[in-house]
Design a protein around this motif. Structure first.
Motif, PDB file in Angstrom:
ATOM      1  N   ASP A 142       0.719  -1.308   0.125  1.00  0.00           N
ATOM      2  CA  ASP A 142      -0.146   0.077   0.072  1.00  0.00           C
ATOM      3  C   ASP A 142       0.906   1.129   0.035  1.00  0.00           C
ATOM      4  OD1 ASP A 142      -2.397  -1.531  -0.066  1.00  0.00           O
ATOM      5  OD2 ASP A 142      -2.773  -1.238   1.976  1.00  0.00           O
ATOM      6  N   GLN A 143       2.170   1.113   0.627  1.00  0.00           N
ATOM      7  CA  GLN A 143       2.931   2.400   0.876  1.00  0.00           C
ATOM      8  C   GLN A 143       3.531   2.772  -0.492  1.00  0.00           C
ATOM      9  OE1 GLN A 143       5.651   1.129   4.022  1.00  0.00           O
ATOM     10  NE2 GLN A 143       4.575   2.076   5.400  1.00  0.00           N
ATOM     11  N   VAL A 144       3.943   1.585  -1.251  1.00  0.00           N
ATOM     12  CA  VAL A 144       4.400   1.601  -2.397  1.00  0.00           C
ATOM     13  C   VAL A 144       3.686   2.068  -3.795  1.00  0.00           C
ATOM     14  CG1 VAL A 144       5.312   0.424  -4.413  1.00  0.00           C
ATOM     15  CG2 VAL A 144       6.232  -0.255  -2.223  1.00  0.00           C
ATOM     16  N   LEU A 145       2.206   1.527  -3.574  1.00  0.00           N
ATOM     17  CA  LEU A 145       1.319   1.994  -4.528  1.00  0.00           C
ATOM     18  C   LEU A 145       0.916   3.656  -4.202  1.00  0.00           C
ATOM     19  CD1 LEU A 145      -1.296  -0.848  -4.660  1.00  0.00           C
ATOM     20  CD2 LEU A 145       0.509  -0.240  -6.442  1.00  0.00           C
ATOM     21  N   ALA A 146       0.796   4.108  -3.011  1.00  0.00           N
ATOM     22  CA  ALA A 146       0.555   5.495  -2.787  1.00  0.00           C
ATOM     23  C   ALA A 146       1.793   6.389  -3.095  1.00  0.00           C
ATOM     24  CB  ALA A 146       0.433   5.489  -1.114  1.00  0.00           C
ATOM     25  N   ALA A 147       2.842   5.883  -3.220  1.00  0.00           N
ATOM     26  CA  ALA A 147       4.156   6.606  -3.430  1.00  0.00           C
ATOM     27  C   ALA A 147       4.188   6.704  -4.857  1.00  0.00           C
ATOM     28  CB  ALA A 147       5.365   5.974  -2.770  1.00  0.00           C
ATOM     29  N   THR A 148       4.138   5.709  -5.592  1.00  0.00           N
ATOM     30  CA  THR A 148       4.276   5.855  -7.031  1.00  0.00           C
ATOM     31  C   THR A 148       2.952   6.012  -7.842  1.00  0.00           C
ATOM     32  OG1 THR A 148       3.690   3.483  -7.180  1.00  0.00           O
ATOM     33  CG2 THR A 148       6.126   3.861  -6.865  1.00  0.00           C
ATOM     34  N   GLY A 149       1.718   5.992  -7.330  1.00  0.00           N
ATOM     35  CA  GLY A 149       0.281   6.306  -7.943  1.00  0.00           C
ATOM     36  C   GLY A 149       0.198   5.134  -8.977  1.00  0.00           C
ATOM     37  N   ALA A 150       0.884   4.061  -8.657  1.00  0.00           N
ATOM     38  CA  ALA A 150       0.212   2.899  -9.550  1.00  0.00           C
ATOM     39  C   ALA A 150      -0.994   1.959  -8.916  1.00  0.00           C
ATOM     40  CB  ALA A 150       1.497   1.671  -9.568  1.00  0.00           C
ATOM     41  N   ARG A 151      -1.670   1.341  -9.948  1.00  0.00           N
ATOM     42  CA  ARG A 151      -2.646   0.646  -9.081  1.00  0.00           C
ATOM     43  C   ARG A 151      -2.273  -0.829  -8.759  1.00  0.00           C
ATOM     44  NH1 ARG A 151      -7.267   0.782 -13.530  1.00  0.00           N
ATOM     45  NH2 ARG A 151      -8.248  -0.425 -11.802  1.00  0.00           N
ATOM     46  N   LYS A 152      -1.339  -1.403  -9.345  1.00  0.00           N
ATOM     47  CA  LYS A 152      -0.773  -2.565  -9.051  1.00  0.00           C
ATOM     48  C   LYS A 152       0.611  -2.761  -9.044  1.00  0.00           C
ATOM     49  CE  LYS A 152      -4.674  -5.620 -11.033  1.00  0.00           C
ATOM     50  NZ  LYS A 152      -5.018  -6.612 -11.673  1.00  0.00           N
ATOM     51  N   VAL A 153       1.141  -3.767  -8.221  1.00  0.00           N
ATOM     52  CA  VAL A 153       2.521  -4.259  -8.383  1.00  0.00           C
ATOM     53  C   VAL A 153       2.965  -5.487  -8.900  1.00  0.00           C
ATOM     54  CG1 VAL A 153       2.833  -2.929  -6.210  1.00  0.00           C
ATOM     55  CG2 VAL A 153       2.717  -5.262  -6.050  1.00  0.00           C
ATOM     56  N   ASP A 154       3.924  -5.702  -9.502  1.00  0.00           N
ATOM     57  CA  ASP A 154       4.689  -6.910  -9.646  1.00  0.00           C
ATOM     58  C   ASP A 154       5.469  -7.532  -8.484  1.00  0.00           C
ATOM     59  OD1 ASP A 154       3.400  -7.000 -12.148  1.00  0.00           O
ATOM     60  OD2 ASP A 154       5.352  -6.014 -12.996  1.00  0.00           O
ATOM     61  N   ILE A 155       5.428  -8.760  -8.039  1.00  0.00           N
ATOM     62  CA  ILE A 155       6.156  -9.422  -7.039  1.00  0.00           C
ATOM     63  C   ILE A 155       7.030 -10.066  -7.375  1.00  0.00           C
ATOM     64  CG2 ILE A 155       5.849 -10.890  -4.946  1.00  0.00           C
ATOM     65  CD1 ILE A 155       3.683  -9.228  -4.089  1.00  0.00           C
ATOM     66  N   ILE A 156       8.388 -10.295  -7.114  1.00  0.00           N
ATOM     67  CA  ILE A 156       9.294 -11.026  -7.298  1.00  0.00           C
ATOM     68  C   ILE A 156       9.817 -11.833  -5.923  1.00  0.00           C
ATOM     69  CG2 ILE A 156      11.542 -11.859  -8.137  1.00  0.00           C
ATOM     70  CD1 ILE A 156      11.407  -9.563 -10.086  1.00  0.00           C
ATOM     71  N   GLY A 157       9.703 -12.878  -5.611  1.00  0.00           N
ATOM     72  CA  GLY A 157       9.772 -13.658  -4.317  1.00  0.00           C
ATOM     73  C   GLY A 157      11.126 -14.835  -4.345  1.00  0.00           C
ATOM     74  N   HIS A 158      11.609 -14.808  -3.274  1.00  0.00           N
ATOM     75  CA  HIS A 158      12.641 -15.816  -3.174  1.00  0.00           C
ATOM     76  C   HIS A 158      12.494 -16.654  -1.801  1.00  0.00           C
ATOM     77  CE1 HIS A 158      16.800 -17.250  -1.950  1.00  0.00           C
ATOM     78  NE2 HIS A 158      16.532 -18.047  -2.822  1.00  0.00           N
ATOM     79  N   SER A 159      12.380 -18.112  -2.143  1.00  0.00           N
ATOM     80  CA  SER A 159      12.166 -18.852  -0.945  1.00  0.00           C
ATOM     81  C   SER A 159      11.036 -18.672  -0.369  1.00  0.00           C
ATOM     82  CB  SER A 159      13.270 -19.147  -0.195  1.00  0.00           C
ATOM     83  OG  SER A 159      13.327 -19.968   0.825  1.00  0.00           O
ATOM     84  N   GLN A 160      10.603 -18.528   1.006  1.00  0.00           N
ATOM     85  CA  GLN A 160       9.815 -18.025   1.541  1.00  0.00           C
ATOM     86  C   GLN A 160       8.751 -16.969   0.891  1.00  0.00           C
ATOM     87  OE1 GLN A 160       7.847 -16.358   5.938  1.00  0.00           O
ATOM     88  NE2 GLN A 160      10.072 -17.356   5.867  1.00  0.00           N
ATOM     89  N   GLY A 161       9.773 -16.068   0.634  1.00  0.00           N
ATOM     90  CA  GLY A 161       9.001 -14.901  -0.452  1.00  0.00           C
ATOM     91  C   GLY A 161       8.286 -15.335  -1.701  1.00  0.00           C
ATOM     92  N   THR A 162       8.358 -16.610  -1.867  1.00  0.00           N
ATOM     93  CA  THR A 162       7.273 -17.106  -3.043  1.00  0.00           C
ATOM     94  C   THR A 162       6.246 -17.584  -2.319  1.00  0.00           C
ATOM     95  OG1 THR A 162       8.094 -19.379  -2.882  1.00  0.00           O
ATOM     96  CG2 THR A 162       9.477 -17.889  -4.173  1.00  0.00           C
ATOM     97  N   PHE A 163       6.141 -17.740  -1.204  1.00  0.00           N
ATOM     98  CA  PHE A 163       5.166 -18.503  -0.294  1.00  0.00           C
ATOM     99  C   PHE A 163       4.175 -17.682   0.309  1.00  0.00           C
ATOM    100  CE2 PHE A 163       3.965 -21.673   3.002  1.00  0.00           C
ATOM    101  CZ  PHE A 163       3.420 -22.630   2.235  1.00  0.00           C
ATOM    102  N   MET A 164       4.639 -16.586   1.033  1.00  0.00           N
ATOM    103  CA  MET A 164       4.000 -15.771   2.097  1.00  0.00           C
ATOM    104  C   MET A 164       2.980 -14.751   1.268  1.00  0.00           C
ATOM    105  SD  MET A 164       4.256 -12.213   2.909  1.00  0.00           S
ATOM    106  CE  MET A 164       6.123 -11.862   3.279  1.00  0.00           C
ATOM    107  N   PRO A 165       3.656 -14.220   0.031  1.00  0.00           N
ATOM    108  CA  PRO A 165       2.760 -13.338  -0.726  1.00  0.00           C
ATOM    109  C   PRO A 165       1.336 -13.851  -0.873  1.00  0.00           C
ATOM    110  CG  PRO A 165       4.835 -13.064  -1.389  1.00  0.00           C
ATOM    111  CD  PRO A 165       4.868 -14.120  -0.313  1.00  0.00           C
ATOM    112  N   GLU A 166       1.445 -15.258  -1.168  1.00  0.00           N
ATOM    113  CA  GLU A 166       0.021 -15.880  -1.522  1.00  0.00           C
ATOM    114  C   GLU A 166      -0.924 -15.792  -0.388  1.00  0.00           C
ATOM    115  OE1 GLU A 166      -2.783 -18.144  -3.958  1.00  0.00           O
ATOM    116  OE2 GLU A 166      -0.698 -17.083  -4.367  1.00  0.00           O
TER     117      GLU A 166
END
Length: 319
Positions: A142-166
């Motif tokens: 939400d902070q990233v979207l507010a700062a950039t004005g974008a509506r969506k992000v792309d996510i790149i995760g590694h290891s647990q970072g592929t699992f937790m965002p789900e």
């Protein structure tokens, strides 16, 4: 037998070094180390993490520039999500500058830090309850979207970072805020690698969410209650485009095919480069995987995937 085969393959790859001089040291297209203004990209995960350890609380090169504005060419900011015991700096010495060099607004966070841990231990994340970590990701996105004005992000995760965002996508409203979800060394079916911890939790009657030191480790087990809930009803959420990038030599996600999921795009780096011996850690800095990521983020302008000898932990041989 598999390990001995891997060793023999590695020796053979080294013997073939002369024949690979045209591709040794090749970097993903779009990154030119001698280009004006380009940030250096460290494709050696181990040395990159060690160097970053001198400034654990720092942002990775090119990352977390809150004045960055997405362009028409790259309209979505990219959020990097580290793995267990990682942090935003140690995990992303390759991807953060690489993405910045290619014109992306790139951001990363620390999550899952155990409350009350003193410095510098409080800079190592991915240990806490995944449900809480997903809430931290929600706030950060939400902070990233507010700062950039974008509506969506792309996510790149590694290891647990592929699992937790789900969990964020499925249960915390993240589905409407994620476009591309790219996973390096994913574990959609959990891993047998955390079985000893799971056995301890069951033996002592400790709830997964309350397991000391690393609740996330137990939650990532292939028979965990957390995993069962995450998979219930399927993993595909909303209009998210999922891509999984795996390595056959993953020593922590066991089997490595745990990262493959029907309905998602499933890639194995050795299918593109047989002399890529990246394991669970080097996959987060691997130039072969990195080009697959760049092509996934910008499919309208794909570039050839390089091939070279990539060694476990330390990256491309010769550069």
């Amino acid at each position: 037998m598999r390990r001995s085969h891997a060793v023999r393959s590695l020796i053979a790859a080294g013997a073939a070094l002369v024949g690979l001089t045209a591709t040794l040291g090749a970097a993903p297209a779009g990154h030119a180390e001698d280009g004006a203004g380009d940030l250096p990209v460290n494709y050696n995960f181990l040395l990159g993490a060690i160097a970053a350890g001198a400034k654990l609380d720092a942002d990775p090169p090119g990352g977390n520039d809150w004045t960055c504005r997405p362009t028409a060419a790259h309209p979505r900011p990219v959020v990097l999500v580290h793995g267990t015991l990682g942090n935003k700096n140690t995990n992303w010495q390759a991807y953060s500058p690489l993405l910045k060099n290619n014109g992306y607004c790139v951001y990363s966070l620390n999550y899952g830090v155990i409350a009350g841990t003193p410095p510098p231990i409080n800079q190592f994340g991915g240990l806490g309850n995944i449900k809480d970590s997903a809430q931290e990701l929600k706030v950060f996105v939400d902070q990233v979207l507010a700062a950039t004005g974008a509506r969506k992000v792309d996510i790149i995760g590694h290891s647990q970072g592929t699992f937790m965002p789900e969990y964020y996508a499925k249960f915390l409203g993240g589905a409407s805020k994620i476009k591309k979800y790219i996973s390096l060394a994913p574990l959609w079916h959990g891993t047998k690698g955390t079985m000893p911890l799971s056995m301890i939790a069951k033996g002592f009657g400790i709830a997964e969410d309350d397991f000391p030191v690393c609740a996330a480790c137990v939650q990532m087990g292939n028979e965990s209650q957390f995993l069962a809930r995450l998979r219930e009803g399927g993993l595909l959420v909303g209009n998210i485009e999922y891509t999984n990038i795996m390595t056959k030599y993953d020593e922590l996600v066991r089997p490595y095919t745990s990262g493959s999921e029907p309905g998602m795009r499933n890639l194995v780096v050795q299918d593109y480069c047989k002399t890529d011996f990246s394991e669970h850690f080097e996959i987060a800095s691997d130039p072969v995987g990195a080009q697959l990521v760049l092509n996934t983020l910008d499919p309208a302008h794909p570039q050839p995937v390089p091939c070279m000898v990539v060694l476990p932990f330390i990256g491309p041989l010769g550069g």
